[in-house]
Structure formats: structure tokens, C-alpha cells
Design an enzyme around this catalytic site. Structure first.
Site, short mmCIF file in Angstrom:
data_model
loop_
_atom_site.label_atom_id
_atom_site.label_comp_id
_atom_site.label_asym_id
_atom_site.label_seq_id
_atom_site.Cartn_x
_atom_site.Cartn_y
_atom_site.Cartn_z
N GLU A 91 2.44 -4.36 23.26
CA GLU A 91 3.08 -3.31 23.76
C GLU A 91 2.61 -2.22 24.95
OE1 GLU A 91 2.96 -0.59 20.29
OE2 GLU A 91 3.68 -1.74 18.87
N ARG B 94 2.32 -2.92 13.05
CA ARG B 94 1.79 -4.23 13.97
C ARG B 94 2.40 -4.89 15.08
NH1 ARG B 94 0.18 1.09 13.58
NH2 ARG B 94 -1.45 2.12 13.72
N HIS C 25 8.17 1.99 19.14
CA HIS C 25 6.48 2.51 18.75
C HIS C 25 6.94 3.90 17.82
CE1 HIS C 25 2.68 1.50 16.89
NE2 HIS C 25 2.87 2.78 16.16
N GLY D 71 0.86 -1.26 -0.27
CA GLY D 71 0.25 0.33 0.13
C GLY D 71 0.77 1.52 0.23
N ARG D 72 0.79 2.20 1.34
CA ARG D 72 1.20 3.60 0.16
C ARG D 72 2.22 3.13 1.20
NH1 ARG D 72 -4.40 5.38 2.46
NH2 ARG D 72 -4.37 3.68 4.46
N ILE D 73 2.97 2.67 2.48
CA ILE D 73 3.78 2.62 2.89
C ILE D 73 4.93 1.85 2.59
CG2 ILE D 73 5.15 1.98 5.67
CD1 ILE D 73 2.16 3.52 6.97
N ALA E 50 8.06 4.91 14.52
CA ALA E 50 8.28 4.85 12.79
C ALA E 50 7.51 6.04 12.81
CB ALA E 50 7.84 4.08 12.19
#
Ligand code: NAP
Length: 318
Positions: A266, A237, A284, A154-156, A286
Site C-alpha cells: 500500500e 492486512r 484501506h 478473533g473479534r472481527i 474498513a
């Protein structure tokens, strides 16, 4: 009726300044997330909620009378029961695009750090053990010219693949749908099934969303199918990876190394990961650059206000 919004945790000042004077804002200015009871109590009577991934927005929360919009300050929305929101006619929004490049940068930071043992090198340089230059000190693996596997294009995922062009890498990707030929051409990327990607990639970077289908997508079987020299990167995730299996894989060298920004439970990290040198870990972060945090906050506020004004939100999930 006065519009009122609960903001579950601090946002950037610029975003808060967008709030019109006639909107009543209840802001949790503390570092610590609201407990469930606090969230339910403070949400009562509000039409809008601006929340973070640490807030679990389930059907009980969504049952708050008069609630119209849940605006998540994140692109991932696995913390929200979207089906329940749909049933109740509540709009859910997220913050896509504004964090894509920052998150892709960080996935690459983890990839490079794990491949070239940057964290071990930092510890060694500070430790006082460095008494002479040594030709066999802290050998890593090359990145340039290797094969990158992107799971979730996808986008990332695509932004991560775009960066691989500069490293002259072969890019394999897997997604629920194959990208258009011009996208594949421009990113020099080849669509393969998941098993081929895991088998052939030197670096596997995860960019799927978390859902029932992607939970433990990388399990023991997947880890055992990867190259012994492979590096796994997870900036998506935590529960996408079976963390206990990953700890074994790293300890027993089924794969060479990992770079992790996210964890299954987490903020707890599996205790078997902690002593390992071949894993680079981050809490976490990013998407945590100054500019991106401002952009995420701003978009979340605009989404919430749009719905309360009876307008379409900029980036709806539902
Ligand atoms: P996106 O554009 O929706 O990309 C996710 C891609 O994964 C989509 O193309 C999706 O396909 C695909 N996918 C879904 N299930 C799959 C499966 N079983 N196998 C293969 N591909 C699958 O989202 P994005 O903006 O790139 O963000 C991706 C995720 O990154 C977010 O959901 C979030 O959890 C995570 N993230 C983490 C951080 C961090 O701080 N660590 C920051 C930003 C984002 P479909 O569209 O067909 O479902």
C-alpha cells in the site's frame, strides 16, 4: 518534568480535547505522514508517541531516550517492533473492540459487492450503455444459504460470522485455537483445518493478524485449492495474500472474484489487478466510519495518557 507527546498525524478533535493543559503536544497536522527523519527528529525528548499504521516503529525509533509509550491508532500493530519495545520497557497499546463491528460491516460490504457485482453495475448504469432491461445482465452468485469460511476467528472474524446468521449460512472457521462450544453454538460455526475451509467455502474472509506466520497465508497453493466459484475477501492486512498469485487467480478464473480493502504494498496496487472486473477494491477504509474513528482516536489518547500518568493502559499489546 512536562509530559510531551508526538502525534504523528491528525486525530479527531474530541480526542485532542482530552489532552490536559500541562501536556505538551506536537501534532503533525498535515495529510502526509512524517518521513522517517522527521519522525525521529520530532520524537526526540518526547515520552509518548501516538502513531498510525503508516509509521514504522522499529528499534531505532524505539531507542529515543525517555520514550515510554507507543499508542497505535489501530488494532493491528504489525508496524511496530513489539519485541524491541518489550526489551526496552516501552509500552505498546492498540485500539481493539471499538472498530470490530465497523470492520465486519465493511468485510460484508466487500463480500456482497463482489458477489453481486455492485461496482460493475454502478459503472454500467452510469455509462449510457443501459438502453433496455436485460434478463441476463450482470449475473452474480447467491450469498444466502452458502458456506462462509472465516480464517482468523478473533473479534472481527466472529463479528463477520455473526452477520452470516441472517443469511442462513453454514460457517466454517479456522484459528490457532478452537473457540469454546458456546461460541461455536451461538454463531453456528464449525472448526475445521485451513485446507478444508479453503476447499469447502463459497466465501473466504480473512481476519488473522499479520505476522511472520500469516504472511502469504493465502498463496498460489491456497488459491488453487479454492472453489472456482469462490469469493475471497481481505479486510485484514495486504501481505496475508500473495497479491501476484491472486491477480493470476482472478485473471485465469481459479476463483470467481475478490473484495480487497488492503494490499501488499500500500498504497500501490499490483498492476495486474487494476484491469480486472472481478475484483472490488477499497483504499484501506474498513474501520473508516465517523463514530469509529472518534472512538479509535479517543482510546489511543487515553492509552497514552494513562501510561504517562503511571497507570495501566486500557488496551495494552505488551
Ligand atoms: P484478534 O481478535 O486478535 O483476531 C485475530 C485472530 O487470528 C486471533 O484469534 C488469532 O489467534 C488468529 N490467528 C493468528 N494467527 C493465525 C493463523 N496462522 N491461523 C489462523 N488464525 C490465526 O484481532 P481482530 O481485532 O479480530 O483484528 C484482526 C486483524 O484485522 C487486525 O490484526 C488487523 O490487522 C486487521 N484489521 C484491519 C482493518 C482495516 O481497516 N482493513 C481494521 C481493523 C482490523 P491468536 O490470538 O491465538 O493469535
Amino acid at each position: 518534568m512536562t509530559k510531551s507527546i508526538l502525534i504523528s498525524r491528525g486525530l479527531s478533535d474530541g480526542a485532542l480535547a482530552l489532552m490536559p493543559r500541562d501536556v505538551s503536544v506536537d501534532l503533525n497536522g498535515h495529510e502526509i505522514p512524517l518521513t522517517r527523519q522527521e519522525l525521529l527528529a520530532r520524537l526526540a525528548g518526547k515520552q509518548g508517541l501516538i502513531c498510525q499504521i503508516t509509521d514504522i516503529i522499529d528499534d531505532e525509533v524505539l531507542a529515543t531516550p525517555g520514550l515510554k509509550v507507543v499508542s497505535n491508532v489501530a488494532v493491528g500493530y504489525n508496524n511496530i517492533d513489539v519485541d524491541a519495545a518489550k526489551r526496552r520497557g516501552i509500552t505498546v497499546t492498540n485500539t481493539p473492540d471499538v472498530l470490530t463491528e465497523t470492520t465486519a460491516d465493511f468485510a460484508w460490504a466487500l463480500l456482497m459487492a463482489a458477489a453481486r457485482r455492485v461496482v460493475e453495475a454502478d459503472r454500467y448504469a452510469r455509462s449510457g450503455q443501459w438502453t433496455t432491461w436485460k434478463w441476463d445482465l450482470l449475473w452474480g452468485v447467491d450469498v444466502y444459504g452458502k458456506t462462509l469460511g472465516v480464517l482468523g476467528f478473533g473479534r472481527i472474524g466472529r463479528a463477520v460470522a455473526r452477520r452470516a446468521l441472517g443469511f442462513d449460512m453454514r460457517v466454517l472457521y479456522h484459528d490457532t485455537v478452537r473457540s469454546a462450544p458456546d461460541v461455536e453454538r451461538s454463531l453456528n460455526a464449525t472448526y475445521v483445518d485451513k485446507d478444508t475451509l479453503l476447499r469447502e467455502a463459497d466465501f473466504v474472509s480473512l481476519h488473522v493478524l499479520l505476522s511472520a506466520e500469516t504472511r502469504h497465508l493465502v498463496d498460489e497453493r491456497a488459491l488453487r485449492s479454492m472453489k472456482k466459484s469462490a469469493v475471497l475477501v481481505n479486510a485484514a492486512r495486504g501481505p496475508i495474500v500473495d497479491e501476484a498469485a491472486l491477480a493470476r487467480a482472478l485473471r485465469e478464473k481459479w476463483i470467481a472474484a475478490a473484495g480487497l480493502d488492503v494490499f501488499e504494498h500500500e498504497p500501490k496496487i499490483h498492476p495486474d489487478l487494476l484491469p480486472l472486473d472481478n475484483v472490488v477494491m477499497a483504499p484501506h477504509i474498513a474501520s473508516a466510519s465517523f463514530d469509529t474513528r472518534v472512538a479509535m482516536s479517543t482510546l489511543a489518547v487515553k492509552n497514552c495518557l494513562a501510561v504517562l500518568d503511571g497507570k495501566p493502559p486500557l488496551t495494552p499489546v505488551t
